[in-house]
Design an enzyme around this catalytic site. Structure first.
Site, mmCIF file in Angstrom:
data_model
loop_
_atom_site.group_PDB
_atom_site.id
_atom_site.type_symbol
_atom_site.label_atom_id
_atom_site.label_comp_id
_atom_site.label_asym_id
_atom_site.label_seq_id
_atom_site.Cartn_x
_atom_site.Cartn_y
_atom_site.Cartn_z
ATOM 1 N N SER A 115 0.839 -1.200 0.000
ATOM 2 C CA SER A 115 0.000 0.000 0.000
ATOM 3 C C SER A 115 0.879 1.257 0.000
ATOM 4 O O SER A 115 1.703 1.432 -0.901
ATOM 5 C CB SER A 115 -0.952 -0.058 1.197
ATOM 6 O OG SER A 115 -1.962 0.905 1.100
ATOM 7 N N ASP A 256 -9.558 -5.287 -4.417
ATOM 8 C CA ASP A 256 -8.601 -4.341 -3.829
ATOM 9 C C ASP A 256 -9.044 -2.897 -4.052
ATOM 10 O O ASP A 256 -9.653 -2.571 -5.069
ATOM 11 C CB ASP A 256 -7.250 -4.556 -4.518
ATOM 12 C CG ASP A 256 -6.063 -4.194 -3.649
ATOM 13 O OD1 ASP A 256 -6.146 -3.215 -2.913
ATOM 14 O OD2 ASP A 256 -5.051 -4.903 -3.736
ATOM 15 N N HIS A 283 -7.628 -5.732 -0.137
ATOM 16 C CA HIS A 283 -6.356 -5.009 -0.080
ATOM 17 C C HIS A 283 -5.275 -5.770 0.695
ATOM 18 O O HIS A 283 -4.113 -5.369 0.678
ATOM 19 C CB HIS A 283 -6.619 -3.648 0.583
ATOM 20 C CG HIS A 283 -5.523 -2.647 0.432
ATOM 21 N ND1 HIS A 283 -4.997 -2.266 -0.791
ATOM 22 C CD2 HIS A 283 -4.840 -1.923 1.367
ATOM 23 C CE1 HIS A 283 -4.054 -1.360 -0.603
ATOM 24 N NE2 HIS A 283 -3.926 -1.136 0.695
#
Length: 305
Positions: A115, A256, A283
């Site tokens: 991320s 995601d 995610h």
């Protein structure tokens, strides 16, 4: 600096005249024959807790795995009074470089960025061109905040109308700390962040810590994933991705927040890249499809190029 196996500690770090400390946790032994893997987690401003499943790479493959809390999170230095400009990509690139240097692994290491951590890792590799980097993993990340905002907005429009209305109403009113807004975020995150029910303890505690001290997240991101008002709002590294020469594994989940529109440009612009999507994940595929995820990442890290 000699680091004992399976240890943790604090590393001194100075930035813009501030004396800071970065907390780290090593699983395994840096003196082993395996290249150590540094996990750069997301947030920004979240501690390392939610990425702890990566200890399985040591349990299953013998890979030394290094976690750390970025400054402003977890057990590292917190600075709640700092202006938004202090919390910058420059800060975190410098911190990662300091960590690698002090731990004595800058000549032989792998990086996995998740991320925001993937954004940071891309910046680090492009700016520093580290010769000791062997493998790169970019998990559930992006190369353009504009593309990410479009991705999340599209997912939000697919949610129930009452949830969309709650988000819009509270953002317009500036009441993003309200229960109604937070409940709407929770519903969205249960579909697109982690699909397990209930959420794993480490994930829940990691996000709770982020909420307890939202200084970094608020400064760099904003009130939520829906509304980006922080210093990363205009961030893009699209024009520099071709400078990444390290073999790179790119990962995302079908549900995601980093949809294919975010991930595709990374895959197409990095010369030595492989893209794997996890069909049953949001995610955090290292939670949602843990067994397959560890197999894919472990195979990549153990390959020789």
């Amino acid at each position: 600096m000699t680091i004992a196996a399976n240890s943790s500690g604090l590393l001194n770090f100075t930035y813009q005249g501030e004396s800071l400390q970065t907390w780290y946790k090593l699983v395994g032994d840096l003196s082993s024959s395996q290249t150590p893997l540094v996990i750069v987690n997301g947030g920004p401003g979240a501690p390392h807790l939610y990425v702890l499943p990566h200890t399985l790479l040591h349990d299953q493959r013998g890979i030394p795995v290094l976690f750390y809390d970025q400054v402003g999170s977890g057990q590292s230095t917190h600075l709640k009074g700092k202006s938004a400009e202090f919390w910058s990509v420059d800060l975190y690139v410098a911190e990662l470089g300091n960590l690698l240097s002090l731990l004595g692994i800058s000549d032989n290491f792998d990086l996995l960025g998740h991320s925001w951590g993937g954004m940071l890792v891309q910046e680090f590799v492009i700016r520093r061109q580290p010769r000791g980097l062997r493998h790169l993993v970019l998990a559930d990340t992006l190369a353009s905040m504009e593309m990410y905002i479009a991705s999340v907005s599209k997912l939000l429009r697919a949610m129930p109308q009452e949830l969309q209305d709650a988000v819009k109403k509270n953002e317009e009113a500036g009441t993003t700390s309200s229960k109604e807004y937070q409940d709407a975020c929770t519903v969205f995150y249960q579909k697109h962040l982690c699909k397990l029910d209930p959420w794993p303890k480490d994930l829940a505690e990691g996000l709770a810590a982020l909420e307890e001290d939202p200084t970094v997240y608020g400064a760099m991101q904003g009130p939520s994933e829906f509304t980006v008002t922080g210093t990363l709002k205009e961030w893009s590294i699209l024009d520099s991705l071709h400078l990444i020469a390290t073999p790179t594994l790119i990962i995302n989940g079908a549900d995601d927040t980093c949809q294919d529109s975010c991930v595709g440009p990374i895959f197409h612009k990095i010369r030595k890249a492989k893209w794997v999507q996890f069909a049953k994940s949001g995610h955090t595929p290292f939670w949602d499809e843990q067994e397959r995820y560890m197999q894919v990442v472990g195979d990549w890290l153990c390959d020789t190029f």
